[in-house]
Write a protein that holds these residues in place. Sequence first.
Motif, PDB file in Angstrom:
ATOM      1  N   PRO A 118       0.812  -1.225   0.000  1.00 12.37           N
ATOM      2  CA  PRO A 118       0.000   0.000   0.000  1.00 12.37           C
ATOM      3  C   PRO A 118       0.849   1.281   0.000  1.00 12.37           C
ATOM      4  O   PRO A 118       0.497   2.256  -0.669  1.00 12.37           O
ATOM      5  N   ALA A 119       1.969   1.284   0.714  1.00 14.88           N
ATOM      6  CA  ALA A 119       2.837   2.469   0.737  1.00 14.88           C
ATOM      7  C   ALA A 119       3.502   2.677  -0.615  1.00 14.88           C
ATOM      8  O   ALA A 119       3.678   3.816  -1.067  1.00 14.88           O
ATOM      9  N   ILE A 120       3.847   1.586  -1.284  1.00 11.02           N
ATOM     10  CA  ILE A 120       4.420   1.695  -2.629  1.00 11.02           C
ATOM     11  C   ILE A 120       3.369   2.256  -3.578  1.00 11.02           C
ATOM     12  O   ILE A 120       3.645   3.151  -4.377  1.00 11.02           O
ATOM     13  N   ALA A 121       2.146   1.757  -3.477  1.00 12.92           N
ATOM     14  CA  ALA A 121       1.065   2.213  -4.357  1.00 12.92           C
ATOM     15  C   ALA A 121       0.845   3.720  -4.247  1.00 12.92           C
ATOM     16  O   ALA A 121       0.570   4.385  -5.249  1.00 12.92           O
ATOM     17  N   ARG A 122       0.991   4.259  -3.043  1.00 12.43           N
ATOM     18  CA  ARG A 122       0.741   5.697  -2.846  1.00 12.43           C
ATOM     19  C   ARG A 122       1.754   6.590  -3.546  1.00 12.43           C
ATOM     20  O   ARG A 122       1.449   7.741  -3.843  1.00 12.43           O
ATOM     21  N   VAL A 123       2.967   6.088  -3.825  1.00 15.10           N
ATOM     22  CA  VAL A 123       3.967   6.938  -4.485  1.00 15.10           C
ATOM     23  C   VAL A 123       4.014   6.728  -5.994  1.00 15.10           C
ATOM     24  O   VAL A 123       4.662   7.501  -6.699  1.00 15.10           O
ATOM     25  N   MET A 124       3.330   5.719  -6.497  1.00 22.79           N
ATOM     26  CA  MET A 124       3.388   5.416  -7.927  1.00 22.79           C
ATOM     27  C   MET A 124       2.465   6.332  -8.732  1.00 22.79           C
ATOM     28  O   MET A 124       1.380   6.673  -8.287  1.00 22.79           O
ATOM     29  N   VAL A 125       2.915   6.701  -9.935  1.00 20.01           N
ATOM     30  CA  VAL A 125       2.028   7.391 -10.861  1.00 20.01           C
ATOM     31  C   VAL A 125       1.063   6.358 -11.434  1.00 20.01           C
ATOM     32  O   VAL A 125       1.404   5.171 -11.529  1.00 20.01           O
ATOM     33  N   PRO A 126      -0.140   6.758 -11.817  1.00 21.75           N
ATOM     34  CA  PRO A 126      -1.044   5.801 -12.460  1.00 21.75           C
ATOM     35  C   PRO A 126      -0.384   5.222 -13.712  1.00 21.75           C
ATOM     36  O   PRO A 126       0.159   5.953 -14.536  1.00 21.75           O
ATOM     37  N   GLY A 127      -0.397   3.917 -13.802  1.00 26.25           N
ATOM     38  CA  GLY A 127       0.225   3.249 -14.938  1.00 26.25           C
ATOM     39  C   GLY A 127       1.705   2.954 -14.750  1.00 26.25           C
ATOM     40  O   GLY A 127       2.329   2.323 -15.602  1.00 26.25           O
ATOM     41  N   GLY A 128       2.278   3.398 -13.639  1.00 25.56           N
ATOM     42  CA  GLY A 128       3.684   3.147 -13.372  1.00 25.56           C
ATOM     43  C   GLY A 128       3.970   1.658 -13.275  1.00 25.56           C
ATOM     44  O   GLY A 128       3.084   0.851 -12.983  1.00 25.56           O
ATOM     45  N   ILE A 129       5.217   1.295 -13.499  1.00 22.56           N
ATOM     46  CA  ILE A 129       5.628  -0.106 -13.549  1.00 22.56           C
ATOM     47  C   ILE A 129       6.490  -0.446 -12.330  1.00 22.56           C
ATOM     48  O   ILE A 129       7.372   0.328 -11.944  1.00 22.56           O
ATOM     49  N   ILE A 130       6.236  -1.626 -11.769  1.00 23.67           N
ATOM     50  CA  ILE A 130       7.029  -2.133 -10.650  1.00 23.67           C
ATOM     51  C   ILE A 130       7.614  -3.474 -11.066  1.00 23.67           C
ATOM     52  O   ILE A 130       6.893  -4.361 -11.524  1.00 23.67           O
TER      53      ILE A 130
END
Length: 159
Positions: A118-130
């Motif tokens: 969840p903390a990673i999700a909060r910093v990602m741009v929409p469509g970003g890749i992990i």
Amino acid sequence: MSRLDSMLRRLTAQRDGLNWAAEQIRTMEGDVLDMGLGNGRTYDHLRAILPARRIWVIDRVLQCHPSCIPPDQDFLQGEAKPMLVRLDTEGRRIALAHYDFGFGVKEKDVAEAAALSPAIARVMVPGGIIVSGQPLAGFEKLVGPEGIPPGRYMFYRAG
């Protein structure tokens, strides 16, 4: 398979996955995040393939090769969750993240990855890749580049 062959396959998959992910975000705004500096090989590769991007690094300790030390202002030393909160609070947004935290105990590593998702999700741009060596939760699972065996590396898109 020997441990050497296994390591070579893992490193090749990591490199190919990062190259693929870098291509996916070419037109996307946002920084890059390397979670787990280690000896700095991945950070060094990210610098080479994404030279125009700011690359944030999170790790508990700085113990990488001297040629791979990130600039002070881009190295967030400490536990991952507070560092991710800091990036979020500062309004930093990530287009490409590489997740490589681990204790070396599979159950503990999987639990930490799920807890940090969840903390990673909060910093990602929409469509970003992990790109991740551990399964993450709450992201769209992607099929990565050809030639990487399922489960060797995982690829996700942020919502």
